[in-house]
Write a protein that holds these residues in place. Structure first.
Motif, short mmCIF file in Angstrom:
data_model
loop_
_atom_site.label_atom_id
_atom_site.label_comp_id
_atom_site.label_asym_id
_atom_site.label_seq_id
_atom_site.Cartn_x
_atom_site.Cartn_y
_atom_site.Cartn_z
N GLU A 56 -18.51 -12.31 -95.23
CA GLU A 56 -17.97 -11.37 -94.23
C GLU A 56 -18.04 -11.92 -92.80
OE1 GLU A 56 -22.21 -9.92 -95.15
OE2 GLU A 56 -20.54 -10.74 -96.30
N TRP A 57 -18.75 -13.01 -92.59
CA TRP A 57 -18.87 -13.62 -91.27
C TRP A 57 -17.95 -14.84 -91.10
CZ3 TRP A 57 -21.65 -11.91 -87.11
CH2 TRP A 57 -22.53 -10.85 -87.34
N LEU A 58 -17.25 -15.24 -92.13
CA LEU A 58 -16.44 -16.46 -92.06
C LEU A 58 -15.41 -16.40 -90.93
CD1 LEU A 58 -15.86 -17.29 -95.83
CD2 LEU A 58 -17.37 -18.46 -94.21
N GLU A 59 -14.72 -15.29 -90.80
CA GLU A 59 -13.69 -15.19 -89.78
C GLU A 59 -14.30 -15.27 -88.38
OE1 GLU A 59 -10.38 -12.00 -88.33
OE2 GLU A 59 -10.66 -12.24 -90.49
N LYS A 60 -15.41 -14.56 -88.17
CA LYS A 60 -16.06 -14.57 -86.85
C LYS A 60 -16.63 -15.94 -86.52
CE LYS A 60 -17.19 -9.71 -86.54
NZ LYS A 60 -18.25 -8.71 -86.35
N GLY A 76 -20.76 -33.28 -100.30
CA GLY A 76 -20.61 -32.50 -101.52
C GLY A 76 -20.85 -31.02 -101.30
N CYS A 77 -20.62 -30.57 -100.08
CA CYS A 77 -20.86 -29.17 -99.70
C CYS A 77 -19.57 -28.55 -99.17
CB CYS A 77 -21.93 -29.10 -98.61
SG CYS A 77 -23.50 -29.81 -99.07
N ALA A 78 -18.54 -28.57 -99.96
CA ALA A 78 -17.23 -28.13 -99.50
C ALA A 78 -16.99 -26.63 -99.62
CB ALA A 78 -16.14 -28.90 -100.23
N ALA A 79 -17.97 -25.85 -100.13
CA ALA A 79 -17.78 -24.41 -100.25
C ALA A 79 -17.44 -23.82 -98.89
CB ALA A 79 -19.04 -23.76 -100.82
N ASP A 80 -16.57 -22.82 -98.87
CA ASP A 80 -16.10 -22.22 -97.62
C ASP A 80 -17.20 -21.68 -96.74
OD1 ASP A 80 -13.47 -22.78 -98.24
OD2 ASP A 80 -13.03 -20.76 -99.00
N ASN A 81 -18.30 -21.24 -97.35
CA ASN A 81 -19.36 -20.60 -96.55
C ASN A 81 -20.44 -21.58 -96.07
OD1 ASN A 81 -20.47 -20.94 -99.16
ND2 ASN A 81 -21.91 -19.28 -98.78
N VAL A 82 -20.30 -22.85 -96.35
CA VAL A 82 -21.28 -23.85 -95.88
C VAL A 82 -20.76 -24.45 -94.58
CG1 VAL A 82 -22.46 -26.01 -96.40
CG2 VAL A 82 -22.06 -24.34 -98.22
N ARG A 83 -21.64 -24.49 -93.60
CA ARG A 83 -21.27 -25.00 -92.28
C ARG A 83 -22.38 -25.89 -91.74
NH1 ARG A 83 -17.31 -22.20 -89.34
NH2 ARG A 83 -17.52 -24.06 -88.02
N LEU A 84 -22.02 -26.73 -90.79
CA LEU A 84 -22.99 -27.48 -90.00
C LEU A 84 -23.35 -26.57 -88.83
CD1 LEU A 84 -21.22 -30.97 -89.91
CD2 LEU A 84 -23.19 -30.31 -91.31
N SER A 85 -24.62 -26.25 -88.70
CA SER A 85 -25.01 -25.31 -87.63
C SER A 85 -24.78 -25.90 -86.25
CB SER A 85 -26.45 -24.84 -87.81
OG SER A 85 -27.37 -25.90 -87.72
N CYS A 86 -24.62 -27.22 -86.15
CA CYS A 86 -24.31 -27.83 -84.86
C CYS A 86 -22.90 -27.49 -84.41
CB CYS A 86 -24.51 -29.35 -84.89
SG CYS A 86 -23.40 -30.26 -86.00
N ASP A 93 -19.78 -12.44 -80.70
CA ASP A 93 -19.21 -12.22 -82.04
C ASP A 93 -20.18 -12.57 -83.16
OD1 ASP A 93 -16.79 -11.34 -81.05
OD2 ASP A 93 -15.76 -13.27 -81.33
N LEU A 94 -21.12 -13.46 -82.89
CA LEU A 94 -22.07 -13.88 -83.94
C LEU A 94 -23.40 -13.14 -83.86
CD1 LEU A 94 -21.52 -17.74 -84.23
CD2 LEU A 94 -20.45 -15.87 -85.51
N ASP A 95 -23.53 -12.20 -82.93
CA ASP A 95 -24.76 -11.44 -82.80
C ASP A 95 -25.03 -10.69 -84.11
OD1 ASP A 95 -27.04 -10.41 -81.41
OD2 ASP A 95 -25.94 -8.54 -81.08
#
Length: 106
Positions: A56-60, A76-86, A93-95
């Motif tokens: 539910e946070w992907l768009e934001k 090997g982490c191509a899932a849509d919900n995996v991100r680099l926090s950098c 919006d991310l609060d």
């Protein structure tokens, strides 16, 4: 400031405030959040700041850049919900975002 909660792989939460315009990785490192190693300091070359975010946070959170997508694919982490926090930049919006830190990085 955005309140961000980092959840360790064992379920331990770390709620921190990250200044708007600052990466979540920088905030995590500043607050000594376990599991965010950030070896490259945000240059997208190491993959040691991985987090997963709820769908539910992907768009934001915004779209991945091509470079981030390539690094995640290499790891090997191509899932849509995996991100680099950098690459996740704090904003109003991310609060309230809750991210999960994997058991091991990179």
């Amino acid at each position: 400031m955005a309140k961000i909660t980092f959840i360790e792989h064992d379920g331990t939460p770390h709620c921190i405030e990250v200044a708007d315009g600052t990466s979540l990785m920088q905030g995590a490192v500043s607050h000594n959040v376990p599991g965010i190693e950030a070896d490259c300091g945000g240059a997208m070359t190491c993959g040691t700041c991985l987090v997963s975010i709820p769908p539910e946070w992907l768009e934001k959170a915004g779209r991945r850049s091509d470079e981030e997508a390539q690094m995640l694919q290499f790891l090997g982490c191509a899932a849509d919900n995996v991100r680099l926090s950098c690459q996740l930049i704090a904003s109003p919006d991310l609060d309230g975002l809750c991210v999960h830190v994997p058991e091991s990085q990179g």
